[in-house]
Scaffold this motif. Structure first.
Motif, PDB file in Angstrom:
ATOM      1  N   SER A  55      37.480  46.919  43.361  1.00  0.00           N
ATOM      2  CA  SER A  55      38.887  47.230  43.074  1.00  0.00           C
ATOM      3  C   SER A  55      39.622  45.959  42.635  1.00  0.00           C
ATOM      4  O   SER A  55      40.507  45.996  41.785  1.00  0.00           O
ATOM      5  CB  SER A  55      39.568  47.916  44.266  1.00  0.00           C
ATOM      6  OG  SER A  55      40.231  46.992  45.086  1.00  0.00           O
ATOM      7  N   ARG A  56      39.215  44.805  43.165  1.00  0.00           N
ATOM      8  CA  ARG A  56      39.842  43.544  42.754  1.00  0.00           C
ATOM      9  C   ARG A  56      39.402  43.148  41.347  1.00  0.00           C
ATOM     10  O   ARG A  56      40.209  42.723  40.531  1.00  0.00           O
ATOM     11  CB  ARG A  56      39.505  42.426  43.738  1.00  0.00           C
ATOM     12  CG  ARG A  56      40.110  42.684  45.112  1.00  0.00           C
ATOM     13  CD  ARG A  56      40.093  41.480  45.991  1.00  0.00           C
ATOM     14  NE  ARG A  56      41.021  40.472  45.505  1.00  0.00           N
ATOM     15  CZ  ARG A  56      41.377  39.400  46.200  1.00  0.00           C
ATOM     16  NH1 ARG A  56      40.887  39.200  47.394  1.00  0.00           N
ATOM     17  NH2 ARG A  56      42.217  38.520  45.696  1.00  0.00           N
ATOM     18  N   ILE A  57      38.121  43.330  41.069  1.00  0.00           N
ATOM     19  CA  ILE A  57      37.603  43.005  39.727  1.00  0.00           C
ATOM     20  C   ILE A  57      38.272  43.908  38.688  1.00  0.00           C
ATOM     21  O   ILE A  57      38.652  43.462  37.608  1.00  0.00           O
ATOM     22  CB  ILE A  57      36.061  43.143  39.682  1.00  0.00           C
ATOM     23  CG1 ILE A  57      35.413  41.999  40.487  1.00  0.00           C
ATOM     24  CG2 ILE A  57      35.537  43.149  38.246  1.00  0.00           C
ATOM     25  CD1 ILE A  57      33.926  42.162  40.747  1.00  0.00           C
ATOM     26  N   ARG A  58      38.445  45.176  39.043  1.00  0.00           N
ATOM     27  CA  ARG A  58      38.999  46.143  38.073  1.00  0.00           C
ATOM     28  C   ARG A  58      40.507  46.026  37.895  1.00  0.00           C
ATOM     29  O   ARG A  58      41.081  46.677  37.028  1.00  0.00           O
ATOM     30  CB  ARG A  58      38.589  47.565  38.468  1.00  0.00           C
ATOM     31  CG  ARG A  58      37.095  47.722  38.219  1.00  0.00           C
ATOM     32  CD  ARG A  58      36.553  49.093  38.383  1.00  0.00           C
ATOM     33  NE  ARG A  58      35.114  49.081  38.093  1.00  0.00           N
ATOM     34  CZ  ARG A  58      34.213  49.748  38.772  1.00  0.00           C
ATOM     35  NH1 ARG A  58      34.576  50.497  39.794  1.00  0.00           N
ATOM     36  NH2 ARG A  58      32.939  49.675  38.443  1.00  0.00           N
ATOM     37  N   SER A  59      41.144  45.174  38.732  1.00  0.00           N
ATOM     38  CA  SER A  59      42.578  44.955  38.526  1.00  0.00           C
ATOM     39  C   SER A  59      42.789  43.946  37.388  1.00  0.00           C
ATOM     40  O   SER A  59      43.908  43.675  36.989  1.00  0.00           O
ATOM     41  CB  SER A  59      43.236  44.453  39.818  1.00  0.00           C
ATOM     42  OG  SER A  59      42.879  43.107  40.066  1.00  0.00           O
ATOM     43  N   GLN A  60      41.680  43.394  36.867  1.00  0.00           N
ATOM     44  CA  GLN A  60      41.751  42.453  35.741  1.00  0.00           C
ATOM     45  C   GLN A  60      41.042  43.063  34.529  1.00  0.00           C
ATOM     46  O   GLN A  60      40.284  44.015  34.663  1.00  0.00           O
ATOM     47  CB  GLN A  60      41.044  41.132  36.111  1.00  0.00           C
ATOM     48  CG  GLN A  60      41.663  40.419  37.293  1.00  0.00           C
ATOM     49  CD  GLN A  60      40.939  39.103  37.621  1.00  0.00           C
ATOM     50  OE1 GLN A  60      39.861  38.817  37.132  1.00  0.00           O
ATOM     51  NE2 GLN A  60      41.576  38.317  38.472  1.00  0.00           N
ATOM     52  N   ILE A  61      41.276  42.477  33.352  1.00  0.00           N
ATOM     53  CA  ILE A  61      40.538  42.891  32.144  1.00  0.00           C
ATOM     54  C   ILE A  61      39.063  42.553  32.367  1.00  0.00           C
ATOM     55  O   ILE A  61      38.762  41.472  32.882  1.00  0.00           O
ATOM     56  CB  ILE A  61      41.093  42.145  30.902  1.00  0.00           C
ATOM     57  CG1 ILE A  61      42.501  42.663  30.557  1.00  0.00           C
ATOM     58  CG2 ILE A  61      40.170  42.298  29.690  1.00  0.00           C
ATOM     59  CD1 ILE A  61      43.209  41.879  29.484  1.00  0.00           C
ATOM     60  N   PRO A  62      38.123  43.455  32.016  1.00  0.00           N
ATOM     61  CA  PRO A  62      36.699  43.166  32.229  1.00  0.00           C
ATOM     62  C   PRO A  62      36.296  41.826  31.602  1.00  0.00           C
ATOM     63  O   PRO A  62      36.741  41.505  30.498  1.00  0.00           O
ATOM     64  CB  PRO A  62      35.982  44.331  31.540  1.00  0.00           C
ATOM     65  CG  PRO A  62      36.996  45.425  31.505  1.00  0.00           C
ATOM     66  CD  PRO A  62      38.342  44.769  31.403  1.00  0.00           C
TER      67      PRO A  62
END
Length: 199
Positions: free
Chosen positions: A157-164
């Motif tokens: 969820s933290r990774i997906r709060s940023q642009i891939p």
């Protein structure tokens, strides 16, 4: 020739490690994260606005903002994340600009702006080059779970709060692959600085 380089990456890609390497080579780094912590300290404008919006329950006993508590709220709520960014980002940008201008006035030719959310914040136009610290998402996930002792779901969820991270490659002037050894990353950095004519 003056050059502003935007250093960016994704969560747990090792951008801080690269930032440290850059400092060791005598280049000045203006760090958005350090500034972001400063602009939300008690007494700062950002602090007052955040407490007004999120309420006193995000404060620690010593009345500072509990970053972990606030992080949990915003990582799961896009609207609240947007509001926090609207409060913090202008204050951070103002201070980054001030520090950069001060360094230029002191005679530095190359200044690195360490901005984790450079692309998300659409700040590409404010720098001359973008240096991306990259690891594949699989490595990013493993590192984040290990670093924060978090579950796979929390980390994702933290990774997906940023642009891939793979999408960020499209914006980069250069990419440092940081999934090998420290010395491999250092070699890439030194080669790049040489290519860009930075002593």
């Amino acid at each position: 020739m003056k050059m502003i380089i935007g250093l960016t990456g994704g969560i747990a890609t090792g951008k801080s490690t690269v930032s440290k390497m850059i400092k060791e080579r005598g280049l000045p780094v203006v760090d958005a994260d350090v500034i972001a912590k400063k602009v939300v300290l008690p007494g700062e404008v950002g602090y007052r606005w955040i407490v007004d919006y999120f309420g006193k329950e995000i404060l620690t006993d010593s009345m500072t903002i509990d970053r972990k508590k606030l992080g949990t709220i915003i990582f799961n709520d896009a609207e609240k994340r947007k509001r926090l960014n609207e409060i913090v980002h202008p204050e951070v940008r103002k201070e980054m600009k001030r520090q950069t201008e001060e360094l230029l006035a002191r005679g530095f030719e190359t200044i690195i702006q360490d901005i984790p959310l450079l692309i998300e914040s659409k700040l590409e136009g404010t720098v001359d080059k973008i240096l991306l610290v990259y690891v594949p998402e699989k490595v990013q996930l493993e590192r984040l779970m290990e670093r924060d002792n978090s579950t796979k779901e929390e980390a994702l969820s933290r990774i997906r709060s940023q642009i891939p991270i793979d999408e960020k490659k499209n914006y980069a002037s250069a990419i440092l692959h940081n999934d090998g050894t420290i010395s491999e990353t250092e070699k890439q950095l030194d080669k790049l600085l040489l290519e860009w004519g930075i002593k």
